[in-house]
Motif scaffolding. Structure first.
Motif, PDB file in Angstrom:
ATOM      1  N   PRO A   9      41.442  33.935  43.704  1.00 52.76           N
ATOM      2  CA  PRO A   9      41.111  34.542  42.423  1.00 52.76           C
ATOM      3  C   PRO A   9      40.673  35.996  42.555  1.00 52.76           C
ATOM      4  CG  PRO A   9      40.229  32.337  42.537  1.00 52.76           C
ATOM      5  CD  PRO A   9      40.794  32.624  43.888  1.00 52.76           C
ATOM      6  N   THR A  10      39.913  36.302  43.629  1.00 50.67           N
ATOM      7  CA  THR A  10      39.453  37.683  43.786  1.00 50.67           C
ATOM      8  C   THR A  10      40.636  38.628  43.989  1.00 50.67           C
ATOM      9  OG1 THR A  10      37.540  36.743  44.872  1.00 50.67           O
ATOM     10  CG2 THR A  10      37.812  39.119  45.022  1.00 50.67           C
ATOM     11  N   ILE A  11      41.568  38.224  44.850  1.00 50.42           N
ATOM     12  CA  ILE A  11      42.748  39.063  45.087  1.00 50.42           C
ATOM     13  C   ILE A  11      43.526  39.251  43.785  1.00 50.42           C
ATOM     14  CG2 ILE A  11      44.984  39.149  46.261  1.00 50.42           C
ATOM     15  CD1 ILE A  11      43.716  37.905  48.681  1.00 50.42           C
ATOM     16  N   VAL A  12      43.636  38.167  43.014  1.00 50.09           N
ATOM     17  CA  VAL A  12      44.393  38.263  41.751  1.00 50.09           C
ATOM     18  C   VAL A  12      43.716  39.241  40.793  1.00 50.09           C
ATOM     19  CG1 VAL A  12      45.034  36.989  39.679  1.00 50.09           C
ATOM     20  CG2 VAL A  12      45.457  36.016  41.928  1.00 50.09           C
ATOM     21  N   VAL A  13      42.375  39.191  40.731  1.00 46.40           N
ATOM     22  CA  VAL A  13      41.673  40.102  39.831  1.00 46.40           C
ATOM     23  C   VAL A  13      41.922  41.552  40.263  1.00 46.40           C
ATOM     24  CG1 VAL A  13      39.401  40.882  39.077  1.00 46.40           C
ATOM     25  CG2 VAL A  13      39.931  38.449  39.110  1.00 46.40           C
ATOM     26  N   VAL A  14      41.858  41.821  41.590  1.00 46.61           N
ATOM     27  CA  VAL A  14      42.103  43.188  42.078  1.00 46.61           C
ATOM     28  C   VAL A  14      43.530  43.616  41.732  1.00 46.61           C
ATOM     29  CG1 VAL A  14      42.265  44.656  44.104  1.00 46.61           C
ATOM     30  CG2 VAL A  14      40.438  42.958  43.945  1.00 46.61           C
TER      31      VAL A  14
ATOM     32  N   ALA B 289      57.040  38.382  32.929  1.00 45.72           N
ATOM     33  CA  ALA B 289      56.045  39.027  33.786  1.00 45.72           C
ATOM     34  C   ALA B 289      54.700  39.106  33.078  1.00 45.72           C
ATOM     35  CB  ALA B 289      56.516  40.404  34.198  1.00 45.72           C
ATOM     36  N   ALA B 290      54.735  39.336  31.760  1.00 46.54           N
ATOM     37  CA  ALA B 290      53.475  39.423  31.020  1.00 46.54           C
ATOM     38  C   ALA B 290      52.716  38.101  31.094  1.00 46.54           C
ATOM     39  CB  ALA B 290      53.745  39.793  29.564  1.00 46.54           C
ATOM     40  N   ILE B 291      53.441  36.988  30.909  1.00 44.60           N
ATOM     41  CA  ILE B 291      52.794  35.673  31.053  1.00 44.60           C
ATOM     42  C   ILE B 291      52.236  35.539  32.462  1.00 44.60           C
ATOM     43  CG2 ILE B 291      53.173  33.173  31.059  1.00 44.60           C
ATOM     44  CD1 ILE B 291      55.250  33.517  28.958  1.00 44.60           C
ATOM     45  N   GLY B 292      53.061  35.930  33.442  1.00 45.61           N
ATOM     46  CA  GLY B 292      52.659  35.810  34.848  1.00 45.61           C
ATOM     47  C   GLY B 292      51.508  36.726  35.221  1.00 45.61           C
ATOM     48  N   LEU B 293      51.228  37.727  34.391  1.00 46.89           N
ATOM     49  CA  LEU B 293      50.087  38.605  34.667  1.00 46.89           C
ATOM     50  C   LEU B 293      48.827  38.107  33.981  1.00 46.89           C
ATOM     51  CD1 LEU B 293      51.677  42.148  34.213  1.00 46.89           C
ATOM     52  CD2 LEU B 293      50.683  41.218  36.302  1.00 46.89           C
ATOM     53  N   VAL B 294      48.979  37.692  32.721  1.00 43.22           N
ATOM     54  CA  VAL B 294      47.792  37.437  31.894  1.00 43.22           C
ATOM     55  C   VAL B 294      47.041  36.180  32.318  1.00 43.22           C
ATOM     56  CG1 VAL B 294      47.018  36.831  29.590  1.00 43.22           C
ATOM     57  CG2 VAL B 294      48.580  38.731  29.905  1.00 43.22           C
ATOM     58  N   PHE B 295      47.777  35.048  32.433  1.00 42.89           N
ATOM     59  CA  PHE B 295      46.982  33.832  32.639  1.00 42.89           C
ATOM     60  C   PHE B 295      46.382  33.713  34.032  1.00 42.89           C
ATOM     61  CE2 PHE B 295      50.985  31.752  33.898  1.00 42.89           C
ATOM     62  CZ  PHE B 295      50.559  30.995  34.964  1.00 42.89           C
ATOM     63  N   PRO B 296      47.072  34.186  35.101  1.00 39.17           N
ATOM     64  CA  PRO B 296      46.401  34.058  36.400  1.00 39.17           C
ATOM     65  C   PRO B 296      45.074  34.814  36.442  1.00 39.17           C
ATOM     66  CG  PRO B 296      48.711  34.512  36.724  1.00 39.17           C
ATOM     67  CD  PRO B 296      48.441  34.704  35.263  1.00 39.17           C
ATOM     68  N   VAL B 297      45.026  35.962  35.777  1.00 36.96           N
ATOM     69  CA  VAL B 297      43.782  36.729  35.892  1.00 36.96           C
ATOM     70  C   VAL B 297      42.679  36.071  35.074  1.00 36.96           C
ATOM     71  CG1 VAL B 297      44.123  38.424  34.026  1.00 36.96           C
ATOM     72  CG2 VAL B 297      42.843  39.043  36.038  1.00 36.96           C
ATOM     73  N   LEU B 298      43.017  35.532  33.879  1.00 38.18           N
ATOM     74  CA  LEU B 298      41.986  34.835  33.104  1.00 38.18           C
ATOM     75  C   LEU B 298      41.497  33.602  33.862  1.00 38.18           C
ATOM     76  CD1 LEU B 298      43.488  35.109  29.515  1.00 38.18           C
ATOM     77  CD2 LEU B 298      41.723  36.507  30.578  1.00 38.18           C
ATOM     78  N   PHE B 299      42.461  32.888  34.434  1.00 40.81           N
ATOM     79  CA  PHE B 299      42.111  31.693  35.218  1.00 40.81           C
ATOM     80  C   PHE B 299      41.247  32.088  36.415  1.00 40.81           C
ATOM     81  CE2 PHE B 299      43.442  28.220  38.217  1.00 40.81           C
ATOM     82  CZ  PHE B 299      42.911  27.178  37.488  1.00 40.81           C
ATOM     83  N   SER B 300      41.650  33.188  37.084  1.00 40.52           N
ATOM     84  CA  SER B 300      40.897  33.636  38.257  1.00 40.52           C
ATOM     85  C   SER B 300      39.453  33.931  37.892  1.00 40.52           C
ATOM     86  CB  SER B 300      41.524  34.894  38.843  1.00 40.52           C
ATOM     87  OG  SER B 300      42.809  34.622  39.311  1.00 40.52           O
TER      88      SER B 300
ATOM     89  N   GLY C  49      46.254  30.787  48.016  1.00 41.56           N
ATOM     90  CA  GLY C  49      46.273  29.439  47.473  1.00 41.56           C
ATOM     91  C   GLY C  49      47.478  29.197  46.584  1.00 41.56           C
ATOM     92  N   ALA C  50      47.833  27.920  46.451  1.00 43.08           N
ATOM     93  CA  ALA C  50      49.051  27.549  45.720  1.00 43.08           C
ATOM     94  C   ALA C  50      48.936  27.863  44.241  1.00 43.08           C
ATOM     95  CB  ALA C  50      49.325  26.061  45.908  1.00 43.08           C
ATOM     96  N   VAL C  51      47.703  27.800  43.704  1.00 43.60           N
ATOM     97  CA  VAL C  51      47.553  27.931  42.262  1.00 43.60           C
ATOM     98  C   VAL C  51      47.875  29.347  41.795  1.00 43.60           C
ATOM     99  CG1 VAL C  51      45.964  27.666  40.353  1.00 43.60           C
ATOM    100  CG2 VAL C  51      45.830  26.126  42.302  1.00 43.60           C
ATOM    101  N   LEU C  52      47.511  30.335  42.617  1.00 46.48           N
ATOM    102  CA  LEU C  52      47.572  31.715  42.132  1.00 46.48           C
ATOM    103  C   LEU C  52      48.551  32.610  42.884  1.00 46.48           C
ATOM    104  CD1 LEU C  52      43.793  32.039  41.485  1.00 46.48           C
ATOM    105  CD2 LEU C  52      45.565  32.244  39.772  1.00 46.48           C
ATOM    106  N   MET C  53      49.213  32.073  43.900  1.00 44.84           N
ATOM    107  CA  MET C  53      50.069  32.926  44.715  1.00 44.84           C
ATOM    108  C   MET C  53      51.150  33.603  43.871  1.00 44.84           C
ATOM    109  SD  MET C  53      50.441  34.227  47.598  1.00 44.84           S
ATOM    110  CE  MET C  53      51.722  35.412  48.013  1.00 44.84           C
ATOM    111  N   ALA C  54      51.577  32.932  42.802  1.00 46.01           N
ATOM    112  CA  ALA C  54      52.641  33.504  41.966  1.00 46.01           C
ATOM    113  C   ALA C  54      52.249  34.877  41.455  1.00 46.01           C
ATOM    114  CB  ALA C  54      52.919  32.579  40.792  1.00 46.01           C
TER     115      ALA C  54
END
Lengths: 364, 369
Positions: A258-263, B89-100, A204-209
């Motif tokens: 989101p699941t992939i991002v968490v992993v 990179a730290a920003i790019g790591l932290v918020f996506p996982v919290l958001f996820s 997805g676009a939101v989390l691909m980064a």
């Protein structure tokens, strides 16, 4: 769980293959983005890809993944060009330029999506999967398209390996060598766009980064070699993609992206802690050892000093005397020094430097 | 216009103004992407706080969610401080996982959280007028309007009270430190404000578009003025303008209000980028064109002055030979000579140019530093 599975093995295989493909490409190319401190450029590209998907559908009426990917790539690339243009022509800095264009492009994408959804024909259904990804909707053709585009990007990466390496570490040096660094930079952005677009349908676009940043950040901890880091990042990406996709396919209402991002982030956390040499645990052990070594050397030096101050034949000193000099319990240090043959314990419980101990002190 | 429409516009305007006010400092401190991080992780805070309070309107929710924003910033700093990954990179790591994690919780417990994915991305501005606040039987207006009014008031109060501190720590943290002003404390104070504002804005326009409101109007204002207070007021005004324009755009297109407001923010920035007096692309192009002409005039004047009163003067100053001497093409010669005549720098007599007193002065000025 398996009983509830709406997927047969074939579908699951396709999903896993697709997610692994995107992981490999994003991981390998993310290596360069992370080293180049452009982690957040990936964020801009992935958000800016959304209006491209909607536009491609709007203009062609087709939901073929190749067309949607081309649309996504075009707007993603356009956003990066705008960011560069703003930074070059105004005093607005890169962070603000990224923030502006990623959110504005994404906003336009949402406008297009909501507008499409309100049209009487419901044929646009399924475009929302580009927001948070839905691995279960991957078809065999999608995976083939992803693999082809990804392979192309990886080939370019190999062909331009040397140039990209110079760009990542010392682009000014590259410029003095006569390499066209600005062009190489644009090519790298192009490759990143491909890597991100490949993952849109799954993550997805939101989390691909995050798939650009996380595998590379994890791989960085295990090695100092660019080649090894790239391969490792690709492997981490594939692992995260596959695990996340399987989990989201098996468990209901678990969005894939989101699941992939968490992993992927869990892989980063493990790497940060456990990597040999760079890892936090290894670092703590090392600094503790260093502290201990320093302590031993200090105790040895204290004994030597006592020996000098007290004239006559060496009779040794009580542990308490040394302890008073260090304001600490030095018995464990003395025992360790004895084990190493640098001091010896006299029968009346005093501590004495051995000859080796003396030479160790003078060496230090 | 119905009262519902009026209320939606009012909510959008208050949200935009509040976001722009705190956004100015993010943009100036090169921390714009912290807004990206905070607006995303706030979702997790809202979901977790909802599990505890079981209410979507409790003020506790606002505070708890705002705390998550501060925690995010602290987490980014913690990861950066290990020196194992760099800050971007730290920003790019932290918020996506919290958001996820937030998104996963929302999807798993969608029924009980009263939040869905559309709300996360788009907010629920269109439905805001239906959720009203009553105190003692009196209708105070939509809950979102009350919330945003409070948030805006807090922002304005904090900015007014700590204006000097914010200004100094933004532009010269070293001086601020030496004056005893704890820049770190100010930064975390600002982050708390950003988080609080992000929570309020989240309800109205969703997480990602909050970034547009926090970054684009301040960046546009930053291109329009050099005074901090003027940039701040301009940013708020631009934000409100975008909110109103965005609402009507959405009304016409029958599309997402939040998306249209973001699009208007983009347009506002693009306009400032193109037309900002002195700094815009157009002003820059015009300045360069003027400098080109000024430079050519100076060159012409110097050329004529160098040969004035010498034997070769006539040959060097003949209109039909100028091109060969200055290496300019015919069109450029004609253009420059015409400009020089208009400004009274040269006069032409029988195909030969002669400097006026003014032209001589220009030549002298151009070769002395």
């Amino acid at each position: 769980m398996t009983a509830l599975l709406p997927l047969d093995d074939y579908t699951l295989r396709v999903v896993v293959l697709g997610a692994a493909t995107l992981g490999v490409v994003a991981g390998a190319l993310g290596t360069f983005a992370v080293l180049r401190r452009q982690a957040l450029v990936g964020d801009a590209i992935s958000h800016a890809a959304l209006p491209g998907v909607a536009l491609a559908y709007l203009l062609t009426g087709s939901k073929s993944s190749l067309l949607l990917m081309i649309g996504a790539a075009l707007t993603g690339f356009a956003a990066v060009l705008l960011v560069t243009a703003v930074v070059r022509t105004t005093r607005v800095k890169q962070d603000a330029a990224l923030g502006i264009w990623l959110s504005v492009f994404f906003g336009v994408g949402l406008v297009l999506l909501t507008w499409l959804q309100r049209r009487p024909d419901a044929s646009q259904a399924g475009l929302d999967r580009f927001l948070f990804g839905q691995a279960a909707t991957l078809l065999r053709e999608d995976v083939v398209t992803m693999a082809a585009a990804g392979a192309l990007a990886l080939l370019v990466l190999l062909a331009l390996w040397k140039e990209l390496k110079v760009l990542a570490f010392d682009h000014e040096f590259g410029a003095t060598l006569g390499l066209r660094m600005r062009l190489v930079d644009v090519v790298l952005v192009g490759l990143l766009v491909v890597a991100i677009v490949i993952g849109l349908q799954t993550v997805g676009a939101v989390l691909m980064a995050s798939m650009i940043v996380a595998p590379a950040a994890a791989a960085r901890q295990w090695t100092d070699r660019l080649g090894a880091m790239t391969v490792l990042a690709a492997a981490f990406g594939a692992l995260a993609g596959a695990l996340g996709a399987v989990a989201s396919a098996e468990v209901s209402r678990l969005p894939t992206g989101p699941t992939i991002v968490v992993v992927a982030t869990a892989l980063v956390a493990v790497s940060l802690l456990a990597a040999p040499r760079r890892g936090l645990v290894a670092r703590a052990v090392r600094s503790r050892r260093a502290r201990e070594r320093l302590g031993l050397a200090q105790v040895l030096a204290d004994l030597a000093q006592l020996e000098q101050v007290h004239e006559g034949p060496a009779r040794g000193h009580h542990a308490a005397t040394v302890g008073a000099m260090e304001q600490a319990d030095v018995l464990p240090a003395l025992v360790e020094l004895e084990r190493r043959g640098l001091v010896e314990r006299t029968p009346d419980d005093r501590w004495l430097l051995t000859d080796r101990g003396r030479s160790e002190v003078s060496r230090a | 216009m119905t009262s519902g429409q009026l209320e939606i516009i009012a909510i959008a305007s208050l949200t935009s103004a509040a976001c722009a006010l705190v956004g100015v400092f993010l943009v100036l401190r090169r921390m714009s992407l912290v807004s990206d991080a905070i607006t995303h992780s706030v979702l997790l805070g809202i979901v977790l706080a909802f599990f505890v309070t079981q209410s979507t309107t409790s003020p506790l929710l606002l505070v708890a969610a705002a705390l998550t924003g501060v925690v995010t910033v602290a987490l980014v700093e913690l990861v950066t401080r290990t020196r194992l990954v760099r800050e971007d990179a730290a920003i790019g790591l932290v918020f996506p996982v919290l958001f996820s994690i937030g998104v996963i919780l929302v999807s798993r417990y969608a029924g009980s959280v009263h939040l869905d994915i559309d709300t996360v991305l788009l907010g629920e501005l269109a439905f805001a007028p239906f959720d009203r606040v009553h105190v003692g039987g009196v209708d105070l207006g939509p809950a979102a309007l009350v919330t945003m009014a409070v948030v805006l008031a807090v922002d304005v109060a904090a900015l007014t009270l700590f204006w000097k501190e914010l200004k100094l720590t933004t532009f010269d943290p070293a001086l601020a430190l030496s004056l005893g002003l704890a820049p770190t404390a100010v930064t975390y104070g600002l982050m708390s404000l950003v988080s609080l504002t992000a929570v309020g804005a989240f309800n109205a326009v969703g997480s990602i578009l909050t970034v547009a409101l926090m970054v684009a109007p301040p960046a546009a204002a930053y291109l329009l003025s050099d005074r901090l207070w003027r940039v701040t007021l301009l940013a708020a005004a631009i934000g409100v303008g975008c909110a109103v324009a965005g609402y009507w755009l959405a009304f016409v297109l029958d599309a997402s209000i939040a998306g249209c407001i973001a699009a208007c923010c983009g347009a506002a920035f693009a306009l400032a980028w193109a037309f900002a007096p002195g700094r815009g692309i157009l002003a820059g192009a015009r300045r360069r064109a003027r400098q080109r002409v000024d430079f050519a005039l100076a060159m012409l004047a110097i050329h004529l002055a160098t040969h004035e009163g010498r034997p070769e003067a006539e040959e060097e100053s003949r209109l039909d030979r100028l091109g060969a001497h200055l290496r300019w093409d015919e069109g450029r010669i004609a253009h420059v000579v015409a400009a020089a005549q208009r400004r009274g720098l040269v006069v032409e007599q029988a195909g030969v140019l002669a400097l006026t007193e003014r032209g001589r002065r220009l030549a002298r000025q151009a070769i002395t530093f």
